[in-house]
Write an enzyme that holds these catalytic residues in place. Structure first.
Site, short mmCIF file in Angstrom:
data_model
loop_
_atom_site.label_atom_id
_atom_site.label_comp_id
_atom_site.label_asym_id
_atom_site.label_seq_id
_atom_site.Cartn_x
_atom_site.Cartn_y
_atom_site.Cartn_z
N SER A 1 -6.45 -9.35 6.77
CA SER A 1 -5.91 -9.67 8.10
C SER A 1 -5.28 -11.06 8.17
CB SER A 1 -6.99 -9.48 9.18
OG SER A 1 -7.40 -8.12 9.22
N LYS B 1 0.85 -1.21 0.00
CA LYS B 1 0.00 0.00 0.00
C LYS B 1 0.88 1.25 0.00
CE LYS B 1 -3.60 -2.72 2.12
NZ LYS B 1 -4.83 -2.76 2.91
N HIS C 1 -8.46 -3.28 -6.14
CA HIS C 1 -8.43 -3.41 -4.67
C HIS C 1 -9.60 -2.61 -4.09
CE1 HIS C 1 -7.20 -2.93 -0.52
NE2 HIS C 1 -6.43 -3.98 -0.70
P1 PGA Z 1 -4.47 -6.56 5.42
O1 PGA Z 1 -4.69 -6.00 3.92
O2 PGA Z 1 -3.65 -7.81 5.30
O3 PGA Z 1 -3.74 -5.45 6.11
O4 PGA Z 1 -5.83 -6.82 5.98
C1 PGA Z 1 -4.91 -6.88 2.85
C2 PGA Z 1 -5.12 -6.07 1.59
O5 PGA Z 1 -5.71 -4.99 1.65
O6 PGA Z 1 -4.70 -6.50 0.49
#
Ligand code: PGA
Length: 246
Positions: free
Chosen positions: A208, A11, A94
């Site tokens: 997560s 990100k 996404h």
């Molecule tokens: P996260 O994000 O593992 O922090 O929940 C996953 C993603 O948005 O691809």
């Protein structure tokens, strides 16, 4: 047998210095893991990340792409440019891009097609919100998102894609879908891919994923790896997730 794939979605995090430290630690930690691994840094760090990944077996990916080939599109990045930097994967659709930047199913499908055009692999994200899940609409939402993709791609093209199921309520929230909840949706997506003539599409779970829940998720028959956000910024945690995919 589908080979598992674990993808880091960094990100809008990182810096040159952080990447210089994180990538060697990931390469070392991942070692000769029997799974495909990729890292998707922010656009501006693709080149430096690509240099650090060279010869490692860990692939490079981007987090977004323009649906257009080239031209007067200020601030956009074309698929050919990503290919030029040796990206193998590109995340499209996404949920943060859908929710915060207004990307709809049609645009996401066009982006996926452009990524394929540029000889890269689109990682097409689908997922329902909490309100949609609570309303019992999960499968109809996922179905709509997958159909949009199939309206643009034929089975042969679909076979070159990766699909990531990421329930919006599980992203960055610490609330992971249970293996059973995730498998139900993955099996639904798999059935549609089989009908379309692409039975072996890799379907990743995201939301997560952590070192301590990855193995049970990856053990489900239709979960072919993960798309990892927060946990991919810590070398130990991310490499443990990659090993759970073996
Ligand atoms: P996260 O994000 O593992 O922090 O929940 C996953 C993603 O948005 O691809």
């Amino acid at each position: 047998m589908r080979r598992k794939l674990v993808v880091a979605n960094w990100k809008m995090h990182g810096s040159k210095a952080a990447i210089e430290a994180l990538i060697p630690a990931i390469i070392e930690g991942v070692g000769q893991v029997a799974a495909d691994v990729a890292i998707c840094p922010p656009f501006v760090y693709l080149e430096v990340a690509g240099q650090r990944l060279q010869g490692s077996g860990v692939a490079l990916g981007a987090q977004n792409v323009s649906a257009e080939k080239s031209g007067a599109f200020t601030g956009e990045v074309a698929g050919d440019m990503l290919r030029d930097l040796d990206c193998r994967y590109v995340i499209v659709g996404h949920s943060e891009r859908r929710a915060l930047y207004g990307e709809d199913d049609t645009l996401v499908a066009r982006k996926a097609a452009e990524v394929l055009n540029c000889d890269m692999v689109p990682i097409v994200c689908v997922g329902e919100s909490l309100a949609e899940r609570d309303a019992g609409a999960t499968l109809s939402v996922i179905g709509r998102q997958v159909e949009a993709l199939l309206s643009v791609l034929d089975g042969t093209q679909l076979a070159h894609c990766v699909i990531a199921y990421e329930p919006v309520w599980a992203i960055g929230s610490g609330l992971t879908a249970t293996p059973g909840q995730a498998q139900e949706v993955h099996a639904f997506i798999r059935r549609r891919c089989i009908q379309a003539g692409a039975p072996d599409v890799r379907i990743l779970y995201g939301g997560s994923v952590k070192a301590d829940n990855a193995a049970e998720l990856f053990a489900e028959p239709d979960i072919d790896g993960g798309l990892i956000g927060g946990a991919s910024l810590k070398a130990d945690e991310f490499t443990a997730i990659c090993r759970a995919a073996e």
